[in-house]
Design a protein around this motif. Sequence first.
Motif, PDB file in Angstrom:
ATOM      1  N   CYS A 167       1.128  -0.861   0.067  1.00 34.51           N
ATOM      2  CA  CYS A 167       0.022   0.029  -0.147  1.00 34.51           C
ATOM      3  C   CYS A 167       1.383   1.438  -0.006  1.00 34.51           C
ATOM      4  O   CYS A 167       2.284   1.069   0.913  1.00 34.51           O
ATOM      5  CB  CYS A 167      -1.247  -0.135   1.157  1.00 34.51           C
ATOM      6  SG  CYS A 167      -2.503  -1.414   1.475  1.00 34.51           S
ATOM      7  N   VAL A 168       0.587   2.172  -0.884  1.00 30.41           N
ATOM      8  CA  VAL A 168       0.785   3.721  -0.449  1.00 30.41           C
ATOM      9  C   VAL A 168      -0.162   4.444  -0.703  1.00 30.41           C
ATOM     10  O   VAL A 168      -1.585   4.421  -0.478  1.00 30.41           O
ATOM     11  CB  VAL A 168       1.663   4.009  -1.787  1.00 30.41           C
ATOM     12  CG1 VAL A 168       2.708   2.898  -2.395  1.00 30.41           C
ATOM     13  CG2 VAL A 168       1.008   3.657  -3.389  1.00 30.41           C
ATOM     14  N   VAL A 207      -0.149   8.285  -6.562  1.00 26.52           N
ATOM     15  CA  VAL A 207      -1.015   7.477  -8.007  1.00 26.52           C
ATOM     16  C   VAL A 207      -1.045   8.724  -8.742  1.00 26.52           C
ATOM     17  O   VAL A 207      -1.609   9.791  -8.782  1.00 26.52           O
ATOM     18  CB  VAL A 207      -2.055   7.341  -7.470  1.00 26.52           C
ATOM     19  CG1 VAL A 207      -2.743   6.779  -8.918  1.00 26.52           C
ATOM     20  CG2 VAL A 207      -1.895   5.727  -6.524  1.00 26.52           C
ATOM     21  N   SER A 208       0.141   9.027 -10.141  1.00 32.07           N
ATOM     22  CA  SER A 208      -0.519  10.040 -11.017  1.00 32.07           C
ATOM     23  C   SER A 208      -1.085   9.705 -12.151  1.00 32.07           C
ATOM     24  O   SER A 208      -1.192  10.246 -13.391  1.00 32.07           O
ATOM     25  CB  SER A 208       0.546  10.040 -11.258  1.00 32.07           C
ATOM     26  OG  SER A 208       1.264   9.288 -12.291  1.00 32.07           O
ATOM     27  N   GLY A 209      -2.151   8.597 -12.862  1.00 30.55           N
ATOM     28  CA  GLY A 209      -3.064   7.887 -12.707  1.00 30.55           C
ATOM     29  C   GLY A 209      -1.944   6.828 -14.283  1.00 30.55           C
ATOM     30  O   GLY A 209      -1.189   6.409 -13.711  1.00 30.55           O
ATOM     31  N   ALA A 237      -2.183  -8.405  -4.191  1.00 24.33           N
ATOM     32  CA  ALA A 237      -1.587  -9.471  -4.245  1.00 24.33           C
ATOM     33  C   ALA A 237      -0.697  -8.891  -5.624  1.00 24.33           C
ATOM     34  O   ALA A 237       0.973  -8.852  -6.024  1.00 24.33           O
ATOM     35  CB  ALA A 237      -1.661 -10.788  -5.240  1.00 24.33           C
ATOM     36  N   ALA A 238      -1.151  -8.070  -6.975  1.00 24.57           N
ATOM     37  CA  ALA A 238      -0.288  -7.231  -7.752  1.00 24.57           C
ATOM     38  C   ALA A 238      -0.156  -6.372  -7.395  1.00 24.57           C
ATOM     39  O   ALA A 238       0.941  -6.078  -7.554  1.00 24.57           O
ATOM     40  CB  ALA A 238      -1.914  -6.733  -8.385  1.00 24.57           C
ATOM     41  N   ALA A 247      -8.921   3.603  -2.766  1.00 21.46           N
ATOM     42  CA  ALA A 247      -8.841   3.468  -2.038  1.00 21.46           C
ATOM     43  C   ALA A 247      -7.448   3.544  -0.790  1.00 21.46           C
ATOM     44  O   ALA A 247      -6.690   4.746   0.246  1.00 21.46           O
ATOM     45  CB  ALA A 247      -9.515   3.823  -0.847  1.00 21.46           C
ATOM     46  N   SER A 248      -7.071   2.248  -1.329  1.00 22.60           N
ATOM     47  CA  SER A 248      -5.448   2.213   0.237  1.00 22.60           C
ATOM     48  C   SER A 248      -4.587   2.439  -1.099  1.00 22.60           C
ATOM     49  O   SER A 248      -2.705   2.272  -0.703  1.00 22.60           O
ATOM     50  CB  SER A 248      -5.549   0.769  -0.005  1.00 22.60           C
ATOM     51  OG  SER A 248      -5.228   0.772  -1.101  1.00 22.60           O
ATOM     52  N   GLY A 249      -4.463   3.523  -1.781  1.00 28.84           N
ATOM     53  CA  GLY A 249      -3.151   3.410  -3.400  1.00 28.84           C
ATOM     54  C   GLY A 249      -2.448   2.460  -3.824  1.00 28.84           C
ATOM     55  O   GLY A 249      -1.353   2.309  -4.217  1.00 28.84           O
ATOM     56  N   ALA A 250      -3.709   1.610  -4.319  1.00 25.23           N
ATOM     57  CA  ALA A 250      -2.568   0.179  -4.608  1.00 25.23           C
ATOM     58  C   ALA A 250      -2.203   0.489  -6.393  1.00 25.23           C
ATOM     59  O   ALA A 250      -2.573   1.303  -6.986  1.00 25.23           O
ATOM     60  CB  ALA A 250      -3.898  -0.881  -5.235  1.00 25.23           C
ATOM     61  N   LYS A 251      -0.928  -0.579  -6.458  1.00 27.26           N
ATOM     62  CA  LYS A 251      -0.306   0.935  -7.312  1.00 27.26           C
ATOM     63  C   LYS A 251      -0.683  -1.275  -8.637  1.00 27.26           C
ATOM     64  O   LYS A 251      -0.427  -1.783  -8.622  1.00 27.26           O
ATOM     65  CB  LYS A 251       1.513  -0.458  -6.635  1.00 27.26           C
ATOM     66  CG  LYS A 251       1.293   0.359  -5.952  1.00 27.26           C
ATOM     67  CD  LYS A 251       3.305   0.051  -5.578  1.00 27.26           C
ATOM     68  CE  LYS A 251       4.303   1.001  -4.652  1.00 27.26           C
ATOM     69  NZ  LYS A 251       5.477   0.834  -4.462  1.00 27.26           N
TER      70      LYS A 251
END
Length: 338
Positions: A18-19, A24-26, A84-85, A105-109
């Motif tokens: 998580c970040v 996140v910049s799209g 996992a991703a 919501a959690s900043g997933a990559k």
Amino acid sequence: MNRVVAVLAVVSLLLAGCVSRQDVSGAQQAPETVPLSDLAGLTLQVGDQKGGTESLLRAAGALDGLPYQIAFSTFTSGPPQIEAATAGKIDFAITGNTPPIFGAASGAKVKVVAAYDGGGNGDQVLVHQDSPITSIADLRGKRIAVGKGSSAHGHILAQLENAGLTPDDVTLIFLQPADALSAFTQRQADAWAIWDPYTAQTAAQLPVRSIGQARDVTNGYWFGVASDQALADPKRNTALADLLVRFEKAARWAQEHPDQWATSYAQAVGLSPEVARVSQSRSLRLPTELDDQVVASEQKIADLFAESGQIASPAPDFNKWVDRRYNDALRPLLIATN
């Protein structure tokens, strides 16, 4: 003990991956594609639920002549796939409409790279046949089993809102499908918000009634989700483009051969032929355009989660977790229209 280990593993993935949303910049610039002949040594890591993705690809012959390898991993629901991703454990997975929102919501990559119309008919709220509950409004003060961050979570929130209720008016018991079934069977939950094939399987095994389904309540979409890491890699990006086209062709095959697909699906995942037929007749994931309308419908669900206190407010800008780089390649084979 196994359950404890599994929970710890999921938590470790979440903490590792998580970040903050600000990171996140799209969508990023897609790397140059490479010839398929260069993918011979590549293994694409693909998450799966109840064998739905792998079994469809195999039944349709869509894995024939694959220029790379695929390693499939089974997950109980969408949220662990997103985790996992984010952690780089898988490159791609197909999830329901809510896991990408919890990921955002959690900043997933991760990024949503493809959309599928599941209809929503198999995403239902079940009660026991002898229950006094006859409508969503009757759930006030009741216990509802649901997978946190799953499509069923989004569905039950929307149903409650339509009935003039909030999560504070009920008790949401967050459980994965197997544990939710146990709790529901033992009357530890008054209702169960769940999706196919579990909906069809439960209806075949227990005397139950449905008091609500997701069709026309939420958008009913499923999404192909890829890790940022895979999207940035020329070889994995190329393999993902190929896999998405193969899945589209497989979905069209299943739509045109429903009996053959249901039989194959039943054998692959251990369901009865009738449960497989019911499930796939109403919940087949049909490729559709990943367009502004789809993204807007997801934003509406994200806003509902934030307004109900289920995720931090304000809701994430969902469009920042969408990458439409494959749209042109996928458009000729789309089945459903928005």
